[in-house]
Design an enzyme around this catalytic site. Structure first.
Site, mmCIF file in Angstrom:
data_model
loop_
_atom_site.group_PDB
_atom_site.id
_atom_site.type_symbol
_atom_site.label_atom_id
_atom_site.label_comp_id
_atom_site.label_asym_id
_atom_site.label_seq_id
_atom_site.Cartn_x
_atom_site.Cartn_y
_atom_site.Cartn_z
ATOM 1 N N HIS A 28 -4.881 0.505 2.379
ATOM 2 C CA HIS A 28 -4.595 0.363 0.950
ATOM 3 C C HIS A 28 -3.374 1.181 0.529
ATOM 4 O O HIS A 28 -2.856 0.994 -0.574
ATOM 5 C CB HIS A 28 -5.819 0.831 0.158
ATOM 6 C CG HIS A 28 -6.196 -0.054 -1.002
ATOM 7 N ND1 HIS A 28 -5.776 -1.360 -1.152
ATOM 8 C CD2 HIS A 28 -6.967 0.191 -2.096
ATOM 9 C CE1 HIS A 28 -6.281 -1.874 -2.268
ATOM 10 N NE2 HIS A 28 -6.995 -0.952 -2.860
ATOM 11 N N ASN A 81 -6.732 1.522 -8.906
ATOM 12 C CA ASN A 81 -7.255 0.646 -9.955
ATOM 13 C C ASN A 81 -6.636 0.896 -11.328
ATOM 14 O O ASN A 81 -6.822 0.101 -12.239
ATOM 15 C CB ASN A 81 -8.779 0.807 -10.067
ATOM 16 C CG ASN A 81 -9.495 0.371 -8.810
ATOM 17 O OD1 ASN A 81 -8.882 0.026 -7.807
ATOM 18 N ND2 ASN A 81 -10.822 0.389 -8.850
ATOM 19 N N ASP A 106 -0.523 -3.747 -0.277
ATOM 20 C CA ASP A 106 -1.245 -4.399 0.817
ATOM 21 C C ASP A 106 -1.766 -5.754 0.350
ATOM 22 O O ASP A 106 -2.067 -5.938 -0.830
ATOM 23 C CB ASP A 106 -2.413 -3.509 1.281
ATOM 24 C CG ASP A 106 -3.389 -3.189 0.154
ATOM 25 O OD1 ASP A 106 -2.958 -2.649 -0.894
ATOM 26 O OD2 ASP A 106 -4.592 -3.478 0.298
ATOM 27 N N ASN A 127 -6.704 -4.839 -7.173
ATOM 28 C CA ASN A 127 -6.924 -4.090 -8.413
ATOM 29 C C ASN A 127 -5.685 -3.369 -8.924
ATOM 30 O O ASN A 127 -5.531 -3.158 -10.127
ATOM 31 C CB ASN A 127 -8.078 -3.107 -8.234
ATOM 32 C CG ASN A 127 -9.421 -3.808 -8.173
ATOM 33 O OD1 ASN A 127 -9.617 -4.838 -8.803
ATOM 34 N ND2 ASN A 127 -10.347 -3.269 -7.398
#
Length: 200
Positions: A28, A81, A106, A127
């Site tokens: 991530h 997020n 990613d 997100n």
């Protein structure tokens, strides 16, 4: 379609990821990895950005002359997020047109190491993109770094928050380097040229 903007306007390149050493090598966090390499290339060090919850490096990309571009490299420190808040704050502070914003992130639906560049579109369940789009609209550039799908029945959240596998790590530096090249090409030469060169 390329976004034509004032050539003197700065570019904001946001590498997406999560802050903290426990996340540093996660799938991530590949956006942070690309941002770190770009900072290294322009000889800058990330520092806290005033009131924005982000680290930034200011510098220039491209050859001397009309193709030289002012860039702000950013790593939002808000957790993935909530990326939209810091990116929007930096956009406003540096007066960056939306078409000059690049998210490096990613992407699950692309094979590992494959790049796709595009302008606008959906968030595909990501997100970080969801937060950015909610904050400022969807018409920013994306450099999508493929990480592939999780094996078997592994939950997506577990997969993206794990480090790259030992096999993947053998090629990771090469792929991060190529993604940084793609960002530079996008900023200097435009989306169409970058797509034709790096969309594999």
């Amino acid at each position: 379609m390329d976004v034509t903007t004032d050539p003197s306007a700065p570019w904001l390149i946001a590498g997406l990821g999560n802050p903290g050493p426990e996340y540093a090598r996660n799938r991530h966090n590949v956006g942070f990895m690309v941002a770190d390499l770009l900072a290294e290339r322009i000889g800058g060090r990330f520092k806290r950005a005033g009131k924005a919850q982000a680290q930034v490096v200011e510098g220039r990309i491209g050859p001397p002359g009309p193709l030289n571009r002012r860039v702000i490299l950013a790593k939002p420190m808000s957790y993935m997020n909530l990326s939209g808040g810091p990116v929007t704050a930096l956009r406003d502070f540096y007066k960056v047109p939306l078409g000059n914003i690049v998210a490096v992130h990613d992407e699950l639906d692309i094979d590992y190491g494959v790049l796709r560049l595009k302008l606008g579109g959906g968030d595909n369940g990501h997100n970080g993109l969801k937060s950015m789009t909610k904050a400022m609209g969807a018409e920013y550039h994306r450099v999508r770094f493929g990480i592939g799908r999780p094996p078997g029945r592994m939950p997506v959240a577990d997969f993206v928050l794990r480090d790259f596998s030992s096999a993947e790590r053998k090629e990771l530096d090469y792929f991060v380097d190529r993604a940084a090249d793609a960002v530079e090409c996008l900023v200097i030469e435009g989306l169409e040229r970058a797509q034709s060169t790096y969309n594999s």
